[in-house]
Design an enzyme around this catalytic site. Structure first.
Site, PDB file in Angstrom:
ATOM      1  N   SER A 254      20.080   7.298 -10.700  1.00  0.00           N
ATOM      2  CA  SER A 254      19.746   6.116 -11.483  1.00  0.00           C
ATOM      3  C   SER A 254      20.977   5.254 -11.678  1.00  0.00           C
ATOM      4  CB  SER A 254      19.172   6.507 -12.853  1.00  0.00           C
ATOM      5  OG  SER A 254      20.169   7.098 -13.658  1.00  0.00           O
ATOM      6  N   LYS A 255      20.734   3.967 -11.954  1.00  0.00           N
ATOM      7  CA  LYS A 255      21.837   3.056 -12.267  1.00  0.00           C
ATOM      8  C   LYS A 255      22.542   3.506 -13.536  1.00  0.00           C
ATOM      9  CE  LYS A 255      19.069  -0.812 -10.523  1.00  0.00           C
ATOM     10  NZ  LYS A 255      18.332  -2.042 -10.902  1.00  0.00           N
ATOM     11  N   ARG A 256      21.743   3.963 -14.489  1.00  0.00           N
ATOM     12  CA  ARG A 256      22.293   4.357 -15.795  1.00  0.00           C
ATOM     13  C   ARG A 256      23.325   5.457 -15.657  1.00  0.00           C
ATOM     14  NH1 ARG A 256      17.694   5.858 -19.835  1.00  0.00           N
ATOM     15  NH2 ARG A 256      17.188   3.718 -19.248  1.00  0.00           N
TER      16      ARG A 256
END
Length: 285
Positions: A254-256
């Site tokens: 994920s980007k997070r």
């Protein structure tokens, strides 16, 4: 003659693409190209806080580097806000949407006070506080400049259906929907003029998307999307919810969590063919 298949890839420009995005894009692109169909690119940039133009440019760059082409100009959602506003107006005119003046803190206090916090796919279900307001009170609060969101009156929406809702899921067949588990879901906020649920369903119908390929964590959302399709008289595509791409720690990329981006892999000298193979090989069913 059979209709030409139409698929789409619809990222949000909140960061650079990573291998999970590459897998999703490849699935949709291959499904269209192998059938002689159309592959569409849509930029879902409704969130003005998190979405940035440089990330949109990065999406185009990364897909081109991977060797994925798309048909026609990308649809950029932020350029079509009147389309989504028109849908909200239609739902509101039928008494299916109401203004909600509760803040997140208000909702948390009410849920805590009740001692009962039922959950749905998007979190704690809204307790329905503003659904019970009179039209007169709503008008007064709106006229006074009070901020509000627009919520779908789930009970009213379900009451207008002819029967249960279903959709076709690849390899699983016909699945029955349960949109009630979302409760009175938000369809628009002050800072976000239309929700993901409303925009994606509208655009799939508008663009003639026939096969929606997306990650399996969005499978529950399909129940709500089928309800919006039924309410608006939109066509129903087939769905294929694919497995999530996992990192070495077993967590979803994920980007997070700062998953390695395609740009970083490119800068490290990894050729596009190798990255495409890597995206496909690491997916978990």
């Amino acid at each position: 003659m059979a209709a030409t298949i139409v698929t789409r890839f619809a990222p949000s420009p909140t960061g650079r693409l990573h291998l999970g995005h590459a897998h999703a894009a490849l699935l949709a692109w291959q499904a269209a190209r192998e059938a002689g169909g159309r592959f569409l690119l849509r930029i879902e940039d409704i969130d003005p806080v998190r979405c940035r133009p440089e990330f949109t440019a990065g999406i185009l760059e990364d897909l081109a580097w991977l060797g994925l082409d798309w048909d026609g100009a990308p649809r950029v959602q932020s350029a079509h806000l009147p389309d989504y506003r028109a849908v909200l107006d239609r739902l509101r005119g039928r008494g299916l949407v109401y203004p909600c003046f509760c803040t997140r803190a208000d909702i948390a206090r009410e849920v805590a006070a009740s001692g009962h916090a039922p959950h749905g796919p998007d979190g704690v279900l809204y307790p329905g506080t503003c659904r019970r307001l009179s039209e007169a009170e709503r008008r007064v609060r709106i006229a006074g400049g009070e901020a509000y969101a627009l919520r779908l009156d789930m009970a009213a929406a379900l009451a207008g259906l002819d029967g249960p809702l279903f959709f076709e899921e690849a390899d699983r067949g016909r699945l029955r929907c349960d949109p009630a588990r979302f409760g009175d879901v938000v369809l628009a906020r002050k800072d976000t003029p239309a929700s993901y649920h409303l925009c994606v369903t509208h655009d799939d119908a508008l663009q003639g998307v026939m096969l929606v390929t997306r990650a399996e964590d969005l499978l529950p959302a399909t129940d709500l999307h089928r309800l919006l399709q039924a309410l608006m008289g939109w066509p129903v595509p087939r769905y294929r919810h694919h497995g999530l791409l996992l990192g070495a720690d077993g967590k979803r990329l994920s980007k997070r969590d700062n998953a390695p981006t395609l740009a970083a892999l490119r800068e490290a000298g990894r050729p596009p063919g190798e990255v495409r193979a890597l995206a496909a090989s690491q997916v978990r069913p």
